[in-house]
Write a protein that holds these residues in place. Structure first.
Motif, PDB file in Angstrom:
ATOM      1  N   HIS A 290     -10.040   8.589   4.634  1.00  0.00           N
ATOM      2  CA  HIS A 290     -10.963   8.344   5.744  1.00  0.00           C
ATOM      3  C   HIS A 290     -11.481   9.632   6.373  1.00  0.00           C
ATOM      4  CE1 HIS A 290      -7.455   8.853   8.471  1.00  0.00           C
ATOM      5  NE2 HIS A 290      -8.347   9.078   9.414  1.00  0.00           N
TER       6      HIS A 290
ATOM      7  N   MET B 196      -3.748   3.556   2.215  1.00  0.00           N
ATOM      8  CA  MET B 196      -4.302   2.231   1.931  1.00  0.00           C
ATOM      9  C   MET B 196      -3.207   1.230   2.266  1.00  0.00           C
ATOM     10  SD  MET B 196      -4.297   2.325  -2.234  1.00  0.00           S
ATOM     11  CE  MET B 196      -2.845   2.841  -3.172  1.00  0.00           C
ATOM     12  N   PHE B 197      -3.575   0.160   2.971  1.00  0.00           N
ATOM     13  CA  PHE B 197      -2.525  -0.739   3.414  1.00  0.00           C
ATOM     14  C   PHE B 197      -3.084  -2.084   3.848  1.00  0.00           C
ATOM     15  CE2 PHE B 197      -3.724   2.280   6.748  1.00  0.00           C
ATOM     16  CZ  PHE B 197      -4.169   1.443   7.766  1.00  0.00           C
TER      17      PHE B 197
ATOM     18  N   LEU C  48      -2.237   3.254  14.133  1.00  0.00           N
ATOM     19  CA  LEU C  48      -3.293   3.161  13.132  1.00  0.00           C
ATOM     20  C   LEU C  48      -4.150   4.421  13.097  1.00  0.00           C
ATOM     21  CD1 LEU C  48      -4.376  -0.557  13.706  1.00  0.00           C
ATOM     22  CD2 LEU C  48      -2.986   0.359  11.839  1.00  0.00           C
TER      23      LEU C  48
ATOM     24  N   ILE D 196       1.295   5.042   2.471  1.00  0.00           N
ATOM     25  CA  ILE D 196       0.941   5.912   3.587  1.00  0.00           C
ATOM     26  C   ILE D 196       1.111   7.340   3.084  1.00  0.00           C
ATOM     27  CG2 ILE D 196       1.387   6.537   5.975  1.00  0.00           C
ATOM     28  CD1 ILE D 196       0.404   3.635   5.500  1.00  0.00           C
TER      29      ILE D 196
ATOM     30  N   ARG E 168      -2.932   7.768   7.224  1.00  0.00           N
ATOM     31  CA  ARG E 168      -3.855   8.085   6.127  1.00  0.00           C
ATOM     32  C   ARG E 168      -3.316   7.379   4.886  1.00  0.00           C
ATOM     33  NH1 ARG E 168      -5.272  14.463   6.153  1.00  0.00           N
ATOM     34  NH2 ARG E 168      -6.851  13.751   4.659  1.00  0.00           N
TER      35      ARG E 168
ATOM     36  N   LYS F 159      -6.837  -2.572   0.197  1.00  0.00           N
ATOM     37  CA  LYS F 159      -5.829  -3.606   0.007  1.00  0.00           C
ATOM     38  C   LYS F 159      -6.281  -4.900   0.676  1.00  0.00           C
ATOM     39  CE  LYS F 159      -4.401  -1.870  -2.625  1.00  0.00           C
ATOM     40  NZ  LYS F 159      -4.052  -2.283  -3.978  1.00  0.00           N
TER      41      LYS F 159
ATOM     42  N   GLY G  35       0.808  -1.205   0.000  1.00  0.00           N
ATOM     43  CA  GLY G  35       0.000   0.000   0.000  1.00  0.00           C
ATOM     44  C   GLY G  35       0.846   1.262   0.000  1.00  0.00           C
TER      45      GLY G  35
ATOM     46  N   ARG H 160      -5.463  -4.397   8.175  1.00  0.00           N
ATOM     47  CA  ARG H 160      -6.019  -3.973   6.893  1.00  0.00           C
ATOM     48  C   ARG H 160      -6.569  -2.551   7.013  1.00  0.00           C
ATOM     49  NH1 ARG H 160     -10.772  -6.878   3.432  1.00  0.00           N
ATOM     50  NH2 ARG H 160     -10.301  -5.921   1.434  1.00  0.00           N
ATOM     51  N   ASP H 161      -6.473  -1.772   5.934  1.00  0.00           N
ATOM     52  CA  ASP H 161      -6.885  -0.366   5.978  1.00  0.00           C
ATOM     53  C   ASP H 161      -8.379  -0.208   6.219  1.00  0.00           C
ATOM     54  OD1 ASP H 161      -8.383  -0.063   3.372  1.00  0.00           O
ATOM     55  OD2 ASP H 161      -6.446  -0.619   2.531  1.00  0.00           O
ATOM     56  N   ARG H 162      -8.777   1.033   6.507  1.00  0.00           N
ATOM     57  CA  ARG H 162     -10.126   1.305   6.998  1.00  0.00           C
ATOM     58  C   ARG H 162     -11.223   0.936   6.011  1.00  0.00           C
ATOM     59  NH1 ARG H 162      -6.652   5.316   8.511  1.00  0.00           N
ATOM     60  NH2 ARG H 162      -6.649   6.007  10.704  1.00  0.00           N
TER      61      ARG H 162
END
Length: 649
Positions: A520, A120-121, A114, A76, A118, A143, A74, A137-139
């Motif tokens: 997010h 995707m990961f 976390l 950041i 900001r 991913k 991902g 896993r991202d919000r």
């Protein structure tokens, strides 16, 4: 963008190499392997697509104190701000990568990091001191991350094919997941189509230590309860979206954007083109590269190319139009290999072609996904509003309308207005939430009941696929109805459908897809906006249109949503006709044992007669049969073989 995999306790290095190699398409720029020296406590594998700090971002990466080792898929986006915060507290960095910032942030704050991220990961962190593995896993679920337990180890991977590369993992059908798939044309997390294989849900972490697994949800944005209001201005929205776009322009490799001509992608392109310009502080001296997709002659109604050209000219982008001529029958096996599960949204074929063509020019592409869910852009949101009013119509009139609805002829050319009208009028009984679930489903409970063989029906044990959405509705029962449906889509259709195929189809070509609308903070802001500022009369995305008024041409701001849909009905009658005959013949259906051959034959007859739009149903069954042939009939698929779709610029 990358592929990650591994195991705790660790596995033989040759097995880890096979698991890692299964993800090579996600990261062609290098591979890395980590084995804990203490009796094989952990194995970590990584395939890298280099985007930021090309020489310094190699993984697996170990923290400066030696405790933590990270593999990460991902981006950041706020890594520079986090780096400055960490440096102010004494952290010395060895690289310029976001990977090291993420690693040192976790080393300092652990799971508390976390809240600060900001991006995707999907990531795996090995705690060498506590002998614990963290999976996160991202919000929003951009991913993917899967896991299973086999041969005494917890195995994980960015795609299921990495798990299937382990000799102890055998593909076995989960009957309830097949029921979910036919209902939604995807399998919702945490289940997968495979018995014993799970998908870590969005906004969750999993901690494995001493054979025990603990999972927790660390974020959930919800709308305000009914009666509470947080009106927003167009200026606030534009500023937040602009910030989300700016953060996603950071790249050490060529970057562009997908431009459909609709409001969402046009908004992203307008902001990106402005923010990249030197006079706005951007570093680029070249125009933003944009890419649009069209169809061959005779299929013009399915394209928005003229609107994309308008936006490109208005924003001054370097624009390329791609006309696809897909050999669907040849592409179907590859698409199934990329998903590892049956996945029935045929728009994935289009994104596959667009990603393949765009990758020849850029490594990163921005797109407008999630704008519809946040700002009530789909026609079904207007339908939900009308359905609440429809409930006040006397029941005899609603019953008569439902009876007449069954006589409505439906187009099978890929446009769904007639089908939506019939579904709206047919939902005369029950709550508006139940009606909405019916609109976003494909095989209804009645159709599935007719379809299943007695043996398969018994294997389901009373499973209800619709309960997945019913639970989402119950979580926001105190909110405005339109806020409810937005929330439900953000936790179902978006992560398990749109983001799922966005990841698979782009990563098949090692293309990183960035989606500003999934930021997010923007999501949290949008969920607080009153529905009346999103849907006003028949105009969808009201506030977004106002916010983008200074940056987009009027035609873009006033036109209705068309959407990117393939001419599936035509393809089923032409290119895919031999496959329909082969895969859905009575003999083939009987051999599989899941469905009644006469029920499948009835679907085919109704579609061929042109009275019912069963194109997506038939496509879903084709995908399912192809999946079964690859994964259940003795063919273990772990390597993605490339069969390009013809795309001409």
């Amino acid at each position: 963008m990358c592929g990650i995999t591994g195991a705790v306790p660790g596995v033989d290095r040759s097995v880890l190499q096979r698991m890692t190699a299964a993800l090579a398409h996600r990261g062609p720029d290098g591979t890395g392997i980590f084995d804990d020296p203490l009796r094989g406590a952990v194995s970590l594998g990584h395939c890298r697509l280099a985007v930021i700090d090309l020489p310094g971002g190699r993984q697996p990466m170990t923290s400066a104190d030696g405790r933590w080792t990270l593999v990460f898929n991902g981006e950041i986006y706020n890594f520079r701000d986090l780096r400055r915060e960490l440096e102010s507290s004494g952290v010395a960095f060895r690289t310029a990568s976001d990977t090291e910032v993420l690693l040192e942030a976790w080393a300092r704050w652990e799971a508390g990091a976390l809240e600060k991220l900001r991006g995707m990961f999907a990531l795996a962190l090995w705690d060498g001191r506590e002998k614990a593995l963290w999976l996160v896993r991202d919000r929003l679920g951009l991913k993917p991350l899967y896991y299973t337990q086999a041969a005494g180890s917890l195995l994980f991977g960015s795609e299921i094919k990495a798990l299937l590369a382990h000799p102890a993992v055998a593909p076995e059908l989960r009957p309830s997941a097949l029921d979910d798939y036919l209902t939604f044309l995807y399998v919702p997390a945490p289940q997968t189509i495979f018995e014993g294989v799970h998908e870590l849900p969005p906004a969750h972490w999993l901690r494995a230590q001493n054979g025990r697994l603990e999972t927790r949800c660390y974020w959930r944005a919800r709308p305000l309860p009914s009666g509470e209001s947080s009106p927003a201005s167009a200026e606030e929205l534009c500023a937040l979206l602009d910030e989300a776009v700016r953060m996603r322009l950071v790249s050490d490799v060529p970057l562009g954007a997908f431009l459909s001509g609709g409001l969402d992608s046009s908004s992203i392109v307008a902001l990106a083109a402005r923010d990249q310009a030197p006079q706005m502080g951007g570093s680029s001296t070249a125009p933003l590269r944009t890419f649009s997709l069209g169809f061959r002659a005779g299929e013009e109604p399915y394209t928005e190319l003229e609107y994309a050209r308008l936006v490109s000219a208005h924003c001054g982008t370097e624009h390329r139009e791609l006309t696809i001529r897909p050999d669907c029958a040849a592409l179907l096996p590859r698409m199934v290999q990329l998903f590892d599960e049956p996945f029935g949204n045929p728009t994935a074929l289009l994104l596959h072609a667009l990603s393949e063509a765009a990758r020849q020019h850029v490594t990163v592409a921005l797109a407008g996904d999630a704008g519809d869910e946040l700002f009530l852009g789909y026609p079904r949101y207007l339908g939900a509003q009308l359905r609440r009013l429809w409930g006040h119509v006397p029941s005899p009139l609603r019953g008569a309308a439902a009876a007449l609805a069954g006589l409505l002829p439906e187009s099978t050319n890929g446009r769904h207005a007639a089908r939506r009208t019939r579904e709206f009028l047919s939902a005369s009984g029950g709550s508006w939430q139940q009606a909405y679930i019916g609109w976003v489903s494909y095989f209804s409970p009645d159709l599935r009941s007719e379809l299943y063989s007695p043996e398969f029906h018994s294997a389901l044990g009373g499973h209800s696929a619709e309960s997945f959405l019913e639970r989402r509705f119950s979580e926001v029962a105190d909110c405005h109805p339109l806020a409810q449906v937005s929330y439900v889509d953000l936790h179902s259709f978006l992560p398990h459908n749109l983001l799922q195929y966005g990841d698979r189809m782009s990563m098949a070509h090692a293309l990183e897809l960035r989606l500003p609308f999934t930021d997010h903070r923007l999501v949290e802001f949008a969920l607080r906006i009153p529905p009346a500022q999103k849907l006003r009369g028949r105009q969808t995305k009201y506030l977004l249109r106002r916010a983008m008024r200074p940056l987009l041409p009027k035609q873009t701001l006033v036109r209705s949503k068309l959407g990117l849909n393939p001419p599936l009905g035509r393809w089923l009658r032409r290119e895919l006709a031999p496959l329909v005959e082969s895969y859905l013949s009575p003999a083939a259906v009987r051999r599989r044992g899941w469905f009644r051959p006469e029920a499948v034959a009835r679907l085919r007859r109704d579609f061929d007669a042109g009275g019912r739009d069963f194109s997506l149903h038939l496509w879903g069954l084709l995908v399912l049969e192809e999946w079964a042939r690859q994964y259940l009939d003795g063919a273990r698929v772990a390597t993605v073989r490339h069969q390009p779709v013809e795309a001409v610029a």
